[in-house]
Design a protein around this motif. Structure first.
Motif, PDB file in Angstrom:
ATOM      1  N   ARG A 167       0.830  -1.213   0.000  1.00 10.87           N
ATOM      2  CA  ARG A 167       0.000   0.000   0.000  1.00 10.87           C
ATOM      3  C   ARG A 167       0.863   1.262   0.000  1.00 10.87           C
ATOM      4  N   LEU A 226      -4.069  10.388   7.964  1.00 15.00           N
ATOM      5  CA  LEU A 226      -5.089  10.309   6.911  1.00 15.00           C
ATOM      6  C   LEU A 226      -4.609   9.460   5.738  1.00 15.00           C
ATOM      7  N   GLN A 227      -3.304   9.534   5.462  1.00 10.65           N
ATOM      8  CA  GLN A 227      -2.767   8.687   4.377  1.00 10.65           C
ATOM      9  C   GLN A 227      -2.902   7.217   4.739  1.00 10.65           C
ATOM     10  N   GLU A 260      -4.994   5.893   6.768  1.00  9.04           N
ATOM     11  CA  GLU A 260      -6.426   5.532   6.778  1.00  9.04           C
ATOM     12  C   GLU A 260      -6.911   5.268   5.347  1.00  9.04           C
ATOM     13  N   ARG A 261      -6.465   6.139   4.436  1.00  7.00           N
ATOM     14  CA  ARG A 261      -6.868   5.978   3.038  1.00  7.00           C
ATOM     15  C   ARG A 261      -6.310   4.657   2.468  1.00  7.00           C
ATOM     16  N   ASN A 320      -8.062   1.530   3.535  1.00  8.29           N
ATOM     17  CA  ASN A 320      -9.408   1.332   2.957  1.00  8.29           C
ATOM     18  C   ASN A 320      -9.375   1.002   1.462  1.00  8.29           C
ATOM     19  N   ILE A 321      -8.195   0.843   0.922  1.00 10.28           N
ATOM     20  CA  ILE A 321      -8.092   0.497  -0.505  1.00 10.28           C
ATOM     21  C   ILE A 321      -8.673  -0.888  -0.732  1.00 10.28           C
TER      22      ILE A 321
END
Lengths: 549, 59
Positions: free
Chosen positions: A378, B51-52, B54-55, B58-59
């Motif tokens: 990621r 926030l990164q 978290e993003r 959620n991918i």
């Protein structure tokens, strides 16, 4: 009528196993003038593509016996690869490569072609006999050699006395079992199914990897192109899947179809070969037991990731052949063979260390590595700095640190180049035959590279060119070939022209620098100012070979 | 940090997670994250990382 001639009762060198390592070793030994007999349990070259990625170093080794050109004519060269997380590219890597290089960093080709070309090279060199459908059944070490029982197709047992036995009989080595020796190390649980399919494609040749692809959620998939319109597809199976069920076509083919659909390869296809694999990190602690030597998978098993299996086996053969030839010809003490063991065990341990790192990413052995991989993939989408974690760490030649053959640097210090124990670097050159490469000079005998722009060699260097100061005349592998590397002027019979300056730069040479290169292309010693410092190359050679270590 | 050091760090954290076990993995990672975030120059910088992450989760 059975016209097969009977097996000999005595041979100088017996090679157990006629796979790619055994056949290449036979060709290399024959090249050095040592006859040998190869026994292979299977009726012919292998089935299935098996090891498919040959490194540049492996091509150099095959080049010593002329088996490189059929490989490069048939094989598919490549320099890099791409990794995807779900649908997005997260890594594009390229291996070192330069214009007009001798070999690409990697060439894909089915193992049965490698075996075929190595076999042909062995036959061409002469003195090699290969017996198919003949398996080693018992091994009894003796003081002066090894007694080996073997069974041929008709079930008859034949006893052969070999002065030397080399076990190249693979991961389930009979020789290893007969000697009661154990591989040491560990293996990983994660399993990969290996599938070959035939399908027309125009896709670029590169290593392709998908993590968690939409076609097979949760899995990891690798793809390599091979000659003859063949794809190699490897994919990870879930821990709960039964390994027997995992290779059944009804379970394999839908996954392959889904992935081909996803990447847009729509031509008709058919499966050719299916196998299953788990990563193993195992080695014998020593590759020499008296008159028995071990090479390739019989000596060590390394993970598939990074393609260090066959490539390290060929390096074993390249390291062993010249040493065994010198010992067999009485030009070196048998202690030289202990350096084969120490150098190649060190290489196996390094290959295992890199292979383990790759396996921890490709087949995470526990929750911690699974979680970290998820995070790394990621983060790779947004942070280029972490992409190196995804790199497959492809094979490269191992430095023989602290080898008893390494001569310490003397005199003026080098600030670069290749130390003793490192492979001699490549360089583009001009020879009397035209444009060529420095590594093409290696592989037959010792080479003294003398860097000088003066065609008149100093006496002490000139002396090296005379047979009288080398180990012995009449033995090719024991000879020393003097080659002047000149940055100015053209080539002659013993001068190569370094027009581009690559050799001088890559060997950190000044006027009068001398490198002693082993018959396997590794640096044995170097002298920055050979004409003035104490350069005693003949004494170094004699001492190192008669009593290494 | 060079790629060799990054690899060592990656392995060390994976092994640390394995040692504490799955039930304590979240606690380990939250402790680690809070420690590292506290070394950011200000809250805005820390929030960007949060926030990164978290993003990406959620991918």
């Amino acid at each position: 009528m059975n016209t097969t001639p009977s097996l000999p009762d005595k041979v100088p060198v017996l090679i157990a196993g006629g796979g790619p390592v055994g056949l290449s070793l036979a060709a290399l030994l024959a090249h050095h003038g040592v006859p040998c007999l190869v026994l292979e349990a299977d009726p012919s070259w292998c089935e299935g593509s098996r090891a498919i990625c040959l490194s540049r170093r492996s091509l150099e080794i095959l080049g010593w016996v002329g088996a490189d050109s059929p490989v490069t004519a048939k094989g598919l060269p490549w320099v890099g690869g791409r990794s995807y997380f779900r649908g997005t590219e997260v890594l594009h890597f390229e291996m070192p490569s330069e214009p007009a290089e001798r070999f690409a960093p990697m060439v894909n080709i089915q193992q049965y072609y490698i075996e075929q070309f190595a076999h042909a090279a062995a036959v061409r060199a002469g003195g090699v006999e290969v017996r198919w459908s003949t398996r080693v059944s018992a091994v009894r070490p003796q003081a002066s050699g090894v007694d080996v029982d073997c069974q041929s197709e008709n079930g008859r047992t034949h006893r052969i006395h070999a002065d030397w036995l080399v076990a190249c009989d693979g991961g389930r080595s009979t020789v290893r079992e007969q000697l009661g020796l154990q591989l040491e190390g560990m293996q990983y649980e994660g399993r990969y199914v290996i599938v070959d399919i035939e399908q027309d494609t125009r896709r670029q040749v590169e290593r392709l990897a998908w993590f968690d692809p939409p076609s097979n959620p949760g899995s990891t998939i690798l793809m390599h192109r091979q000659p003859d319109n063949v794809w190699r597809i490897d994919y990870q199976v879930a821990d709960h899947e039964d390994p027997v069920d995992a290779v059944k076509p009804e379970n394999v083919l839908p996954r392959v179809q889904a992935h081909l659909d996803m990447i847009g390869e729509t031509a008709p296809w058919k499966p050719l070969w299916i196998s299953i694999y788990n990563a193993k990190c195992l080695t014998l602690p020593r590759y020499r037991n008296g008159r028995v030597l071990f090479a390739g998978d019989a000596a060590h098993l390394v993970p598939i990731f990074g393609v260090r299996g066959l490539n390290s086996g060929l390096d074993d053969a390249g390291n062993l052949a010249w040493k065994l030839a010198l010992v067999r010809q009485g030009r070196a003490g048998d202690g030289l063979l202990d350096s084969y063991s120490s150098e190649r065990v060190l290489a196996a341990r390094e290959n295992i260390a890199f292979g383990s790192k790759s396996t921890e990413f490709m087949a995470p052995p526990h929750h911690g590595f699974e979680l970290l991989r998820e995070a790394a993939l990621r983060l790779a989408l947004v942070t280029p700095g972490v992409r190196s974690l995804i790199n497959p760490r492809q094979t490269s030649p191992v430095e023989y640190v602290n080898s008893p053959l390494n001569q310490p640097d003397q005199g003026t210090a080098f600030t670069g180049g290749a130390r003793a124990g490192m492979p001699g670097p490549e360089a583009r050159l001009r020879t009397l035959q035209g444009l060529g490469h420095l590594t093409a000079l290696y592989g037959s005998e010792f080479v003294a590279l003398y860097f000088s722009n003066n065609p008149r060699l100093p006496d002490r260097v000139q002396r090296l060119a005379a047979d009288s100061v080398v180990l012995a005349a009449g033995s090719a592998v024991a000879a020393l070939r003097l080659v002047r590397v000149s940055a100015k002027g053209g080539p002659d019979s013993r001068t190569v022209a370094d027009d581009l300056g690559q050799a001088w730069q890559r060997y950190d040479a000044i006027e009068g620098t001398l490198y002693l290169i082993r018959p396997d292309g590794y640096v044995m010693g170097r002298w920055r100012e050979a004409s003035s410092a104490g350069m005693d190359i003949d004494r170094v050679l004699k001492r190192a070979l008669k009593d290494p270590g | 940090m060079n790629s060799t050091e990054l690899e060592l760090t990656y392995t060390a954290l994976a092994e640390s997670i394995a040692r504490v076990g799955e039930t304590k993995t979240s606690l380990l990672l939250a402790t680690l994250a809070l420690d590292l975030l506290s070394r950011q120059p200000d809250a805005d910088a820390a929030l960007t990382y949060i926030l990164q992450a978290e993003r990406l989760a959620n991918i």
